[in-house]
Scaffold this active site. Structure first.
Site, mmCIF file in Angstrom:
data_model
loop_
_atom_site.group_PDB
_atom_site.id
_atom_site.type_symbol
_atom_site.label_atom_id
_atom_site.label_comp_id
_atom_site.label_asym_id
_atom_site.label_seq_id
_atom_site.Cartn_x
_atom_site.Cartn_y
_atom_site.Cartn_z
ATOM 1 N N LYS A 1 -5.366 -3.134 4.659
ATOM 2 C CA LYS A 1 -4.130 -3.264 5.441
ATOM 3 C C LYS A 1 -3.829 -4.774 5.508
ATOM 4 O O LYS A 1 -3.717 -5.375 6.586
ATOM 5 C CB LYS A 1 -4.335 -2.628 6.832
ATOM 6 C CG LYS A 1 -3.097 -2.504 7.685
ATOM 7 C CD LYS A 1 -2.127 -1.424 7.240
ATOM 8 C CE LYS A 1 -0.839 -1.510 8.059
ATOM 9 N NZ LYS A 1 0.224 -0.601 7.578
ATOM 10 N N ASP B 1 -12.196 12.370 4.554
ATOM 11 C CA ASP B 1 -11.884 13.688 5.149
ATOM 12 C C ASP B 1 -10.525 14.173 4.642
ATOM 13 O O ASP B 1 -10.337 15.359 4.365
ATOM 14 C CB ASP B 1 -11.842 13.620 6.688
ATOM 15 C CG ASP B 1 -13.171 14.039 7.339
ATOM 16 O OD1 ASP B 1 -14.232 13.716 6.770
ATOM 17 O OD2 ASP B 1 -13.132 14.678 8.411
ATOM 18 N N ASP C 1 -13.776 6.516 6.196
ATOM 19 C CA ASP C 1 -14.049 7.722 6.981
ATOM 20 C C ASP C 1 -12.831 8.647 6.941
ATOM 21 O O ASP C 1 -12.934 9.837 6.643
ATOM 22 C CB ASP C 1 -14.375 7.320 8.429
ATOM 23 C CG ASP C 1 -14.658 8.526 9.311
ATOM 24 O OD1 ASP C 1 -15.398 9.421 8.864
ATOM 25 O OD2 ASP C 1 -14.133 8.569 10.440
ATOM 26 N N TYR D 1 -16.686 -0.290 13.349
ATOM 27 C CA TYR D 1 -17.751 0.558 13.891
ATOM 28 C C TYR D 1 -18.832 -0.272 14.585
ATOM 29 O O TYR D 1 -19.545 0.227 15.449
ATOM 30 C CB TYR D 1 -18.420 1.353 12.771
ATOM 31 C CG TYR D 1 -17.734 2.642 12.395
ATOM 32 C CD1 TYR D 1 -16.432 2.652 11.926
ATOM 33 C CD2 TYR D 1 -18.399 3.859 12.497
ATOM 34 C CE1 TYR D 1 -15.812 3.821 11.557
ATOM 35 C CE2 TYR D 1 -17.790 5.044 12.134
ATOM 36 C CZ TYR D 1 -16.492 5.018 11.668
ATOM 37 O OH TYR D 1 -15.884 6.189 11.315
ATOM 38 N N ASP E 1 -1.965 3.052 4.408
ATOM 39 C CA ASP E 1 -0.978 4.092 4.753
ATOM 40 C C ASP E 1 -0.403 4.714 3.483
ATOM 41 O O ASP E 1 -0.293 5.932 3.351
ATOM 42 C CB ASP E 1 0.121 3.541 5.682
ATOM 43 C CG ASP E 1 0.660 2.177 5.270
ATOM 44 O OD1 ASP E 1 0.166 1.592 4.274
ATOM 45 O OD2 ASP E 1 1.591 1.685 5.947
HETATM 46 C C1 IPM Z 1 -19.029 10.576 9.037
HETATM 47 C C2 IPM Z 1 -18.833 10.795 10.530
HETATM 48 C C3 IPM Z 1 -19.418 9.635 11.316
HETATM 49 C C4 IPM Z 1 -18.618 8.390 10.942
HETATM 50 C C5 IPM Z 1 -19.465 9.805 12.835
HETATM 51 C C6 IPM Z 1 -20.139 11.081 13.243
HETATM 52 C C7 IPM Z 1 -20.141 8.643 13.491
HETATM 53 O O1 IPM Z 1 -17.504 11.018 10.836
HETATM 54 O O2 IPM Z 1 -20.184 10.463 8.611
HETATM 55 O O3 IPM Z 1 -18.033 10.538 8.306
HETATM 56 O O4 IPM Z 1 -17.538 8.150 11.494
HETATM 57 O O5 IPM Z 1 -19.085 7.649 10.071
HETATM 58 MN MN MN Z 2 -16.228 11.258 9.067
#
Ligand code: IPM
Ligand code: MN
Ligand code: NAD
Length: 348
Positions: A185, A245, A241, A139, A217
């Site tokens: 990884k 999710d 990240d 990032y 993975d």
């Molecule tokens: C999160 C989001 C952010 C990230 C984006 C919006 C920059 O996806 O907070 O998980 O990737 O960290």
């Molecule tokens: Mn995110």
């Protein structure tokens, strides 16, 4: 003592879920037992509209002087091609406040078992924490370039950055089931080879905890196949990240997952793990639980107000258990109806 809370509602559903969470916090503190001072500031796309910048100086200064920061969500199509995007503003805020430790708990309450797309016997009892490194890795690594016909990013970690996030993970594990899984990884990436080496070194300082390693993975597969086998997952920025999710599939929606981001000594920031959900914004149907639970994390982790936190958390779960659910969980409750139902539970 007064607690100064900076409120960054942001974009899309950000303001809807923030309003819900703050209304609940104020109702729970109706007798003014606790002294909170709220101040709202522009951030993200709405700040671009107002000032031309996603993170105005005034907002950053307020955050630096706060006792804690609450963030709704930022981003949206309108600002995708801005000189500085809302997402760049979020990364700049995390970096400026040195919020390197992002804690993302994923607990599947029995109330949600019927709404998970995963079979009950697999998902029941899921209680894991993703400890995501938040201020380094791909990032932020330099150099990076976007040309017309090629592009590259740099994934870079310094051993100090790995050490401090490992300590966070082991300390959290100590208060839980004492099992740390480091996800990397290391069969391919140099950064992951260093990550694994440092993880092994730090583990020696925590002989009461176990450390295992897994490639990202295979970890992605196992999170769905055997979610109850995880306790603390520690991983780099990008993997964290994605895996967090993915983990939202377990409770059945992104709309119930909060997070806390800590630095070494400055204010912490609390935000849902999801985004501004443009597809449902402005409809009063967003699930505010992610924001309510982010407030609960703030009360515990920044202020030590455990009683108030427990009260709000219990009312929130009792509301879901009673069948009051937003459409992401197949319910029909609006954001405001859910909010009022939580407040009614608080008053019981
Ligand atoms: C999160 C989001 C952010 C990230 C984006 C919006 C920059 O996806 O907070 O998980 O990737 O960290
Ligand atoms: Mn995110
Ligand atoms: P998203 O997380 O906003 O939405 C993904 C899906 O989950 C959508 O279908 C959305 O409706 C649903 N969802 C998310 N939160 C919900 C809630 N509380 N209640 C009900 N449903 C919910 O991801 P996206 O659509 O890929 O991104 C939208 C914007 O948000 C982008 O600009 C992205 O960069 C930004 N974003 C910001 C943050 C943040 O502010 N921390 C995090 C992730 C994405």
């Amino acid at each position: 003592m007064v607690k100064k809370i900076v409120v960054l509602a942001g974009d899309g559903i950000g303001s809807e879920i923030m309003e819900s969470a703050l209304t609940i916090l104020k109702a729970a503190n109706r007798n003014d037992e606790y002294d909170f001072q709220f101040s709202a500031h522009a951030f993200g796309g709405s700040a671009i509209d107002l000032t031309g910048q996603p993170l105005p100086d005034e907002t950053l200064q307020a955050c630096q002087q706060a006792d804690a920061i609450l963030l709704g969500a930022i981003g949206g199509k309108k600002w995708e091609h801005a000189v500085q995007t809302p997402e760049a503003g979020l990364l700049a805020l995390r970096k400026a406040l040195n919020l390197y430790a992002n804690i993302r708990p994923v607990k599947v309450s029995d109330a949600l078992l019927d709404y998970s797309p995963i079979k009950r016997e697999i998902v029941q009892g899921t209680d894991l924490v993703v400890v995501r490194e938040l201020t380094s890795g791909i990032y932020f690594g330099q150099p990076r370039e976007l040309a017309d016909d090629f592009a590259y990013d740099t994934n870079r970690y310094h051993e100090k950055e790995i050490r401090r996030i490992m300590h966070q993970a082991f300390q959290i594990a100590r208060s839980r089931r004492k099992q740390v899984l480091s996800v990397d990884k290391a069969n391919v990436l140099a950064t992951s080879k260093l990550w694994r080496k440092i993880a092994n070194e730090i583990a020696k300082e925590y002989p009461d905890c176990t450390l295992q390693h897994q490639y990202v993975d295979s970890a992605a597969m196992k999170i769905i196949q055997q979610p109850t086998s995880f306790d603390v997952i520690v991983t780099e920025n990008l993997f964290g990240d994605i895996l967090s999710d993915e983990a939202s599939v377990l409770p059945g929606t992104l709309g119930v997952l909060p997070s806390a981001s800590h630095s070494e000594n400055g204010p912490s920031l609390y935000e849902p793990i999801h985004g501004s959900a443009p597809d449902i914004a402005g409809k009063n149907i967003a699930n505010p639980v992610s924001m309510i639970l982010s407030v609960v994390l703030m009360l515990r982790q920044s202020f030590g107000y455990y009683d108030l936190a427990d009260k709000i958390e219990q009312a929130c779960f009792a509301t879901m258990e009673s069948g009051v659910l937003t459409p992401d969980l197949n319910g029909t409750a609006t954001t405001s109806a859910f909010t009022q139902a939580v407040i009614a539970k608080l008053e019981r």
